[in-house]
Structures are given as C-alpha cells and as structure tokens.
Scaffold this motif. Sequence first.
Motif, PDB file in Angstrom:
ATOM      1  N   LYS A 110       0.668  -1.212  -0.146  1.00 59.69           N
ATOM      2  CA  LYS A 110       0.175  -0.163   0.140  1.00 59.69           C
ATOM      3  C   LYS A 110       0.619   1.212  -0.108  1.00 59.69           C
ATOM      4  O   LYS A 110       2.019   1.275   0.728  1.00 59.69           O
ATOM      5  CB  LYS A 110      -0.925   0.028   1.137  1.00 59.69           C
ATOM      6  CG  LYS A 110      -2.016  -0.809   1.354  1.00 59.69           C
ATOM      7  CD  LYS A 110      -3.089  -0.706   0.225  1.00 59.69           C
ATOM      8  CE  LYS A 110      -4.250  -1.499   0.176  1.00 59.69           C
ATOM      9  NZ  LYS A 110      -5.202  -1.003  -0.927  1.00 59.69           N
ATOM     10  N   PHE A 111       0.342   2.381  -0.444  1.00 60.16           N
ATOM     11  CA  PHE A 111       0.896   3.431  -0.740  1.00 60.16           C
ATOM     12  C   PHE A 111       1.302   4.309   0.579  1.00 60.16           C
ATOM     13  O   PHE A 111       2.069   4.810   1.097  1.00 60.16           O
ATOM     14  CB  PHE A 111       0.108   4.541  -1.693  1.00 60.16           C
ATOM     15  CG  PHE A 111       0.674   4.463  -2.930  1.00 60.16           C
ATOM     16  CD1 PHE A 111       1.869   4.449  -3.672  1.00 60.16           C
ATOM     17  CD2 PHE A 111      -0.309   3.708  -4.018  1.00 60.16           C
ATOM     18  CE1 PHE A 111       2.103   4.391  -4.731  1.00 60.16           C
ATOM     19  CE2 PHE A 111      -0.097   3.565  -5.296  1.00 60.16           C
ATOM     20  CZ  PHE A 111       1.158   3.867  -5.654  1.00 60.16           C
ATOM     21  N   ASN A 112       0.148   4.223   1.398  1.00 62.20           N
ATOM     22  CA  ASN A 112       0.231   4.787   2.730  1.00 62.20           C
ATOM     23  C   ASN A 112       0.371   6.215   2.792  1.00 62.20           C
ATOM     24  O   ASN A 112       1.359   6.542   3.749  1.00 62.20           O
ATOM     25  CB  ASN A 112       0.878   4.032   3.699  1.00 62.20           C
ATOM     26  CG  ASN A 112       0.404   2.574   4.038  1.00 62.20           C
ATOM     27  OD1 ASN A 112      -1.007   2.260   4.175  1.00 62.20           O
ATOM     28  ND2 ASN A 112       1.365   1.445   4.331  1.00 62.20           N
TER      29      ASN A 112
ATOM     30  N   CYS B 249      -6.704   5.362  -6.984  1.00 61.69           N
ATOM     31  CA  CYS B 249      -7.728   4.688  -8.025  1.00 61.69           C
ATOM     32  C   CYS B 249      -7.057   4.325  -9.007  1.00 61.69           C
ATOM     33  O   CYS B 249      -6.158   5.143  -9.620  1.00 61.69           O
ATOM     34  CB  CYS B 249      -9.009   5.696  -8.321  1.00 61.69           C
ATOM     35  SG  CYS B 249      -9.989   6.290  -7.047  1.00 61.69           S
ATOM     36  N   VAL B 250      -7.175   3.062  -9.660  1.00 65.21           N
ATOM     37  CA  VAL B 250      -6.528   2.715 -10.933  1.00 65.21           C
ATOM     38  C   VAL B 250      -7.275   2.273 -11.928  1.00 65.21           C
ATOM     39  O   VAL B 250      -8.384   1.672 -11.850  1.00 65.21           O
ATOM     40  CB  VAL B 250      -5.391   1.445 -10.545  1.00 65.21           C
ATOM     41  CG1 VAL B 250      -6.112   0.477  -9.965  1.00 65.21           C
ATOM     42  CG2 VAL B 250      -4.598   1.202 -11.651  1.00 65.21           C
ATOM     43  N   TYR B 251      -6.743   2.488 -13.262  1.00 60.58           N
ATOM     44  CA  TYR B 251      -7.518   2.115 -14.480  1.00 60.58           C
ATOM     45  C   TYR B 251      -6.370   1.383 -14.985  1.00 60.58           C
ATOM     46  O   TYR B 251      -5.243   1.839 -15.416  1.00 60.58           O
ATOM     47  CB  TYR B 251      -7.869   3.218 -15.515  1.00 60.58           C
ATOM     48  CG  TYR B 251      -8.263   2.551 -16.839  1.00 60.58           C
ATOM     49  CD1 TYR B 251      -9.439   2.061 -17.054  1.00 60.58           C
ATOM     50  CD2 TYR B 251      -7.231   2.378 -17.550  1.00 60.58           C
ATOM     51  CE1 TYR B 251      -9.697   1.560 -18.210  1.00 60.58           C
ATOM     52  CE2 TYR B 251      -7.575   1.976 -18.957  1.00 60.58           C
ATOM     53  CZ  TYR B 251      -8.780   1.347 -19.212  1.00 60.58           C
ATOM     54  OH  TYR B 251      -9.104   0.666 -20.316  1.00 60.58           O
TER      55      TYR B 251
ATOM     56  N   GLN C 114      -2.132  -3.649  -5.838  1.00 61.37           N
ATOM     57  CA  GLN C 114      -2.619  -4.087  -4.504  1.00 61.37           C
ATOM     58  C   GLN C 114      -2.157  -2.814  -3.504  1.00 61.37           C
ATOM     59  O   GLN C 114      -2.476  -2.675  -2.392  1.00 61.37           O
ATOM     60  CB  GLN C 114      -1.751  -5.230  -3.746  1.00 61.37           C
ATOM     61  CG  GLN C 114      -2.292  -6.566  -4.182  1.00 61.37           C
ATOM     62  CD  GLN C 114      -1.524  -7.685  -3.748  1.00 61.37           C
ATOM     63  OE1 GLN C 114      -0.881  -7.522  -2.493  1.00 61.37           O
ATOM     64  NE2 GLN C 114      -2.064  -8.927  -4.095  1.00 61.37           N
ATOM     65  N   SER C 115      -1.233  -1.893  -4.153  1.00 62.66           N
ATOM     66  CA  SER C 115      -0.875  -0.457  -3.665  1.00 62.66           C
ATOM     67  C   SER C 115      -2.037   0.396  -3.752  1.00 62.66           C
ATOM     68  O   SER C 115      -2.054   1.395  -3.180  1.00 62.66           O
ATOM     69  CB  SER C 115       0.265   0.090  -4.430  1.00 62.66           C
ATOM     70  OG  SER C 115       0.106   0.532  -5.654  1.00 62.66           O
TER      71      SER C 115
ATOM     72  N   ALA D 130      -9.273  -9.853  -7.243  1.00 61.20           N
ATOM     73  CA  ALA D 130      -8.463 -10.811  -6.916  1.00 61.20           C
ATOM     74  C   ALA D 130      -7.311 -10.300  -6.054  1.00 61.20           C
ATOM     75  O   ALA D 130      -6.666 -10.962  -5.386  1.00 61.20           O
ATOM     76  CB  ALA D 130      -7.780 -11.760  -7.954  1.00 61.20           C
ATOM     77  N   ASN D 131      -7.132  -9.142  -6.210  1.00 55.74           N
ATOM     78  CA  ASN D 131      -6.173  -8.184  -5.289  1.00 55.74           C
ATOM     79  C   ASN D 131      -6.642  -7.386  -4.161  1.00 55.74           C
ATOM     80  O   ASN D 131      -5.952  -6.432  -3.963  1.00 55.74           O
ATOM     81  CB  ASN D 131      -5.406  -7.459  -6.439  1.00 55.74           C
ATOM     82  CG  ASN D 131      -4.329  -7.990  -7.157  1.00 55.74           C
ATOM     83  OD1 ASN D 131      -3.238  -8.640  -6.858  1.00 55.74           O
ATOM     84  ND2 ASN D 131      -4.636  -8.498  -8.495  1.00 55.74           N
ATOM     85  N   GLY D 132      -7.828  -7.607  -3.938  1.00 50.52           N
ATOM     86  CA  GLY D 132      -8.630  -6.953  -2.985  1.00 50.52           C
ATOM     87  C   GLY D 132      -9.236  -5.544  -3.116  1.00 50.52           C
ATOM     88  O   GLY D 132      -9.555  -4.852  -2.153  1.00 50.52           O
TER      89      GLY D 132
END
Length: 382
Positions: A202-204, A210-212, A284-285, A313-315
């Motif tokens: 995670k970036f934290n 948000c990702v496309y 996942q980040s 699948a990556n949450g």
Amino acid sequence: MTKGNIKYIGFYDSYTYAEENRNSFLAATNKMDYICQAIVASGNKVEIISPSWTANNKGYYHKRTSTIGEGVTLTCGPTFGAYRPLFRYLRILWSWIWLFGYLVKNTNSEETIIAYHSMMIINPIMLAKKIKKFKLILEVEEIYQDVKKYSQLMQSNEYRFFKSADKFIFPTELLIEKINKNNKPYNIIYGTYKVEQDRKSKFNDGKVHCVYAGTFDPIKGGSTIAATVAPYLPENYHIHIIGFGSEEETRSIQQLISEIAKTSVCTITYDGLLKDEEYTRFLQSCDIGLSTQIPGGSYNNTSFPSKILSYMANGLRVVSVRIKAIEMSVIGDAVYYYKEQTPEAIAEAIMSIDINEPYDSKQLIKKLDEKFVHTIKELLEN
C-alpha cells in the motif's frame, strides 16, 4: 474420457523466447494460463498448441516444445520473418498449414481439444475436425464481428465455427443466448480466478488511490474517461492510468493526462505498462479499480471486463459502468456502479466508497476458483 493430455489451441508464447516476437496478447495468455492451472488441478495435463507467427522482419524460428509449468507444455509452430506484404501473408498461411497438419497427425476421434476462439485459426481447426472427428470445446471471449468490421465471408465463418463446436467456454451468461442455440454443454468463466497473496504494498500516503488498468483503445474509451474523472475529485485522491495500446494511443493518453494534471487538485499519473509481479504489486498498492469502458459498444452485450476480476483478486473495490454482462454475473452485487457515463457521475461513485469499511473480494474469487476447477473437469469428461 481417460486422464491425459488436453490439447489447447491459442496464440501464446513464453517470455523465455521474447526475441522471436510472436503474435500473442497478454489478456488471452493470462486467461489461458489460469484455465491450464484449473485443468491440471482437475487431474489432467495440458499441451498448448500455438500457431503464433513472428512479427519480426527477418529470421527463421523452428517448431519447439517446452515445459512452461507443472503439467503444462507449449508447442509453437515454425515461423519466419517477412519484409514484404506478400511474404507476410505467406507467413500466416504457413502457420495455418502447420496447425492443420499438426492436428491431423496428432489427434483422434476419442479426444477433446480446447480452442481459444480467434478469426485467424477458424479454417485449419474446422478442416482438421472434419477429418479427425475430435470433440471441440470452443472458448469464446466475444463475437469479434461485434467489435470490428470483417468481410461477409469472415462473418459467416465465425458463426460456422460456433456451430461446429461440441461444447463451449463462455465469459458471460449473455453469450449463451446468442451462440448456444442448441443447448450444448458449456461452462462460464468471467476471467482469471487467481487470488493473489497480500504483497503489503500500500502507498500509505493518506490518499485514496484509484487505478485504471487496461487497453488505451479509443473505441472502448475506458482510459480516456478514467483520466477525465480527476478534475472532479478532491486532493486526497490519486488516479493512476496503466495499460497498453499502440504508440499513437499511448502517446494520446499521456498527453491527455499531462493536460489534466496542470489544473486538477486530484493527482493523476501515467504509470506505464506493468506485467506479472510488478503489475500485481501495483494493483495492491491501490484501493479502487476502475472499469470505465463506453457502455454503448455492442461488445458489451457479450464480453466481460476481465480487469474487474484482476481488481477483486487483489482486494480492490470496483467502480464500473452498468452493463448486463456484469449485473447478471455472480459478482454483480459486489460492484459499485455509476449512474451515467460522465466524469462527474464516476467521481460521485468513487467518493461514495468508504475504504475503511470491511471488504473481502478475495473470498468471492476463491469460491469461483473452486467451482471452476470442478466444472471444467465435468466439461472435459462428460
């Protein structure tokens, strides 16, 4: 049917032989990889048969067979580079002849083979099937003439190919109605049901990321609309665009992102084409995956956006266009939909998500995986 080798035809190649630059597509190979794993888990072995030709302008590449995973081998046909248009056509013809000859020599009427539907392998497979009488499971991802214009002959050929199949693997319930009019045995798989372990990446940084991830094809329009959402989000959000396209498409989306970034308080970045572990860690980040393709395209009636499963699948939570293929699926209730195809509406859907609430998309994907291993075994044996 006895346990043994299942032949699986499709445009595929291994990164080990990247210098051969054979014709293959990442989304297709990822799904083929997963289906191979499921077939192996069902007690069989898999031989992928790839007629992929090289995109190189020189060199000759021999037929080769290699082991690419537990219980999975890959056989690629011979191919050669070509400078001139005539030789490019001959290169394709040579791959067709090789595939036809390979099937005639190495199949029999007692076995079942799987073919990943492509307009480019219809003729050699149908001709070999007439001669050898093998059973054909046709994996249909979409009806290609719904996406792109083809000649009347090729359109007719596509439906002849559907008719020749004995069983099907479909990506959506909607395709059943259009293709499987004779109620032949079938299985449904929306995409890859491979649950990824937590990479703790995670970036934290206090922002909602948000990702496309997907194609930059302007016909589908997903990357463009995702980028234009940024001006309607506050500064604690970050839009990432990753994916693939032609040089012109990639340059175009980069220019758009650059222009938007000049005035948007929401951060927006182009993060390139990511693969394998790098791709998984990047997803996942992030917190939210965007499935923002144009809803009016005819392909939406028959194809399922595989990126949704990659996100889950990556949450990640998923914000998506509202189309029947998604709504009618078993994961339809786990998706956040926006009301209309506008940047404002998409931003509203994104901001409605509380990322601190409990959420476990991985458990749903795990159940789909267990079910598919069982149903693919039944489809192969019955």
